[in-house]
Design an enzyme around this catalytic site. Structure first.
Site, PDB file in Angstrom:
ATOM      1  N   ASP A   1       6.460 -28.085  -2.702  1.00 44.51           N
ATOM      2  CA  ASP A   1       7.499 -28.513  -3.271  1.00 44.51           C
ATOM      3  C   ASP A   1       8.212 -27.619  -2.854  1.00 44.51           C
ATOM      4  O   ASP A   1       9.154 -28.068  -2.163  1.00 44.51           O
ATOM      5  CB  ASP A   1       6.924 -27.975  -4.905  1.00 44.51           C
ATOM      6  CG  ASP A   1       6.221 -28.278  -5.759  1.00 44.51           C
ATOM      7  OD1 ASP A   1       5.735 -29.789  -5.591  1.00 44.51           O
ATOM      8  OD2 ASP A   1       5.966 -27.691  -7.378  1.00 44.51           O
TER       9      ASP A   1
ATOM     10  N   SER B   1      12.421 -24.995  -9.966  1.00 43.28           N
ATOM     11  CA  SER B   1      12.517 -24.272 -10.298  1.00 43.28           C
ATOM     12  C   SER B   1      12.276 -23.698  -8.305  1.00 43.28           C
ATOM     13  O   SER B   1      12.956 -22.906  -7.694  1.00 43.28           O
ATOM     14  CB  SER B   1      10.693 -23.468 -10.517  1.00 43.28           C
ATOM     15  OG  SER B   1      10.279 -24.349 -10.580  1.00 43.28           O
TER      16      SER B   1
ATOM     17  N   ASP C   1      -2.877 -29.790  -2.359  1.00 49.20           N
ATOM     18  CA  ASP C   1      -1.571 -28.743  -1.344  1.00 49.20           C
ATOM     19  C   ASP C   1      -2.703 -26.948  -0.973  1.00 49.20           C
ATOM     20  O   ASP C   1      -2.798 -26.456   0.004  1.00 49.20           O
ATOM     21  CB  ASP C   1      -0.455 -28.864  -2.650  1.00 49.20           C
ATOM     22  CG  ASP C   1      -0.343 -27.946  -2.991  1.00 49.20           C
ATOM     23  OD1 ASP C   1      -0.882 -27.981  -3.710  1.00 49.20           O
ATOM     24  OD2 ASP C   1       1.148 -27.886  -3.435  1.00 49.20           O
TER      25      ASP C   1
END
Ligand code: GLA
Length: 381
Positions: A167, A123, A33
């Site tokens: 994410d 997170s 990514d």
């Protein structure tokens, strides 16, 4: 014992609205990514919940329900890098405001099913759920991309991990029954149906939390940047490793150290595997999908050097089970989880035998979850 909603009412004297964000598992496209590559994660049923009510001041009064801790944050004076969970909240709020979304104070209670430090993006779920709650309480229409970016920026300068966008993006955009295909260069995305009645997705947690995960993660990013600047001597118009082809890499091989060559080889081949996997997934070709997973693991372990003996053992144990199409580490690596594609008829044996073999080889306990592609962040009724 009081429910989170009851505790919220007792502590703050009002009822709270309830927001929730999922964890995620990355099916394929690891450590690409931040190289502008393509990734294919999915949001999962393990979730984090935030109860929230507005305040008239600029403070966040927070109860971390599972930890039994409380804290007060000031939106006008967010402290950085305290090394605690407040960094995720302060950072997300700060970056939302920096992006032009003025916030109001809030009472917040947070509780989660997502194990921390297991590579399932607990997170990102925290950042995105709190950000969604704060935007909603302040009366903003939620811009999911801006929200994901605020979470990523919080990781960069409040937490200290230079993560990519994957994410936070999938936690913000996930769709039930679908994996998320994301081009991290153009930010174009698409949903690919994933029918878990045809092929089960199993997440297995090695139970290992590697102390070096954050620092090694940042080191990999630096290695990619260093390799890119070497490659640019030969190919000046390349601005990311995404632009580099296998043929160009072969041409430039002599200019790179062995380890930098391996890092780039992982990135370049992994992006190719994502494209092949997306095709296989659309065709419900589980044998091919699984083979790509296993090839990804080998590349992550041998070329990108982000595996560890326990993750290798967990993948090896999975591959022993007839009906396991493929397995690999998922997320940043250095511990955490594997993702496995398993034929439904082989699922019982898989869930029974893999933890047994893992315990035999490593002495460790593997937690297993059969996961479903789930919806992204939202307000609950
Ligand atoms: C972590 C980061 C992501 C991504 C993965 C590796 O999960 O937060 O941005 O880089 O590692 O693919």
């Amino acid at each position: 014992m009081a429910t989170p909603a009851e505790t919220f009412r007792q502590q703050f004297g009002v009822g709270g609205r309830c927001f929730s964000a999922p964890g995620r598992v990355n099916l394929i496209g690891e450590h690409v990514d931040y190289n502008a590559g393509i990734v294919l994660p999915m949001a999962i049923g393990l979730r984090l919940w935030v109860w929230a009510s507005p305040r008239s001041d600029r403070q966040l009064h927070v109860i971390a329900h599972d930890l039994g801790e409380t804290d007060v944050l000031d939106l006008d004076a967010p402290g950085r890098r305290t090394g605690t969970w407040r960094d995720y909240l302060a950072g997300t709020a700060f970056h939302l405001e920096a992006a032009g979304f003025r916030l109001t104070g809030a009472n917040l209670l947070i509780t989660s099913d997502i194990p921390t430090g297991a590579g399932l993006s607990s997170s990102a779920a925290l950042e995105v759920a709190v950000g969604f709650a704060l935007l909603t309480l302040a009366g903003h229409t939620v811009d999911r991309l801006a929200l994901a970016r605020a979470g990523q920026a919080a990781e960069h300068d409040f937490v200290g991990t230079r993560c990519g966008l994957m994410d936070q993006f999938v936690v913000a955009h996930g769709r039930a029954g679908h994996a998320v295909w994301l081009d991290c260069r153009s930010l174009a995305f698409d949903f690919i149906p994933l029918d878990t009645n045809q092929c089960a997705v199993v997440v297995a947690d090695s139970g290992v939390k590697h102390q070096l995960a954050a620092s090694e993660y940042n080191t990999r990013r630096q290695e990619c940047e260093a390799a890119l600047s070497v490659l640019q001597r030969l190919f000046p118009d390349r601005t990311t490793l995404r632009d580099v082809t296998e043929a160009e890499l072969a041409q430039a091989a002599g200019m790179l150290s062995d380890s930098l060559l391996q890092r780039v080889r992982h990135v370049v081949t992994e992006i190719g595997r994502v494209t092949a996997f997306a095709q296989a997934l659309r065709a419900s070709d589980w044998t091919q999908s699984g083979a790509l997973l296993t090839a990804s693991h080998r590349s992550l372990s041998e070329d990108y050097a982000v595996s560890c003996p326990e993750l290798d053992a967990l993948v090896a144990a999975a591959r022993e089970i007839p009906g396991c199409y493929g397995a690999r580490l998922t997320g940043g690596g250095f511990g955490g989880c594997t993702v496995n594609l398993v034929a439904p008829e082989a699922l019982d044996a898989f869930l029974r035998e893999v933890p047994r073999a893992y315990a035999q080889h490593t002495g460790g306990t593997a937690r297993m979850w059969v996961v479903q592609p789930a919806a992204g962040v939202g307000e609950m009724d």
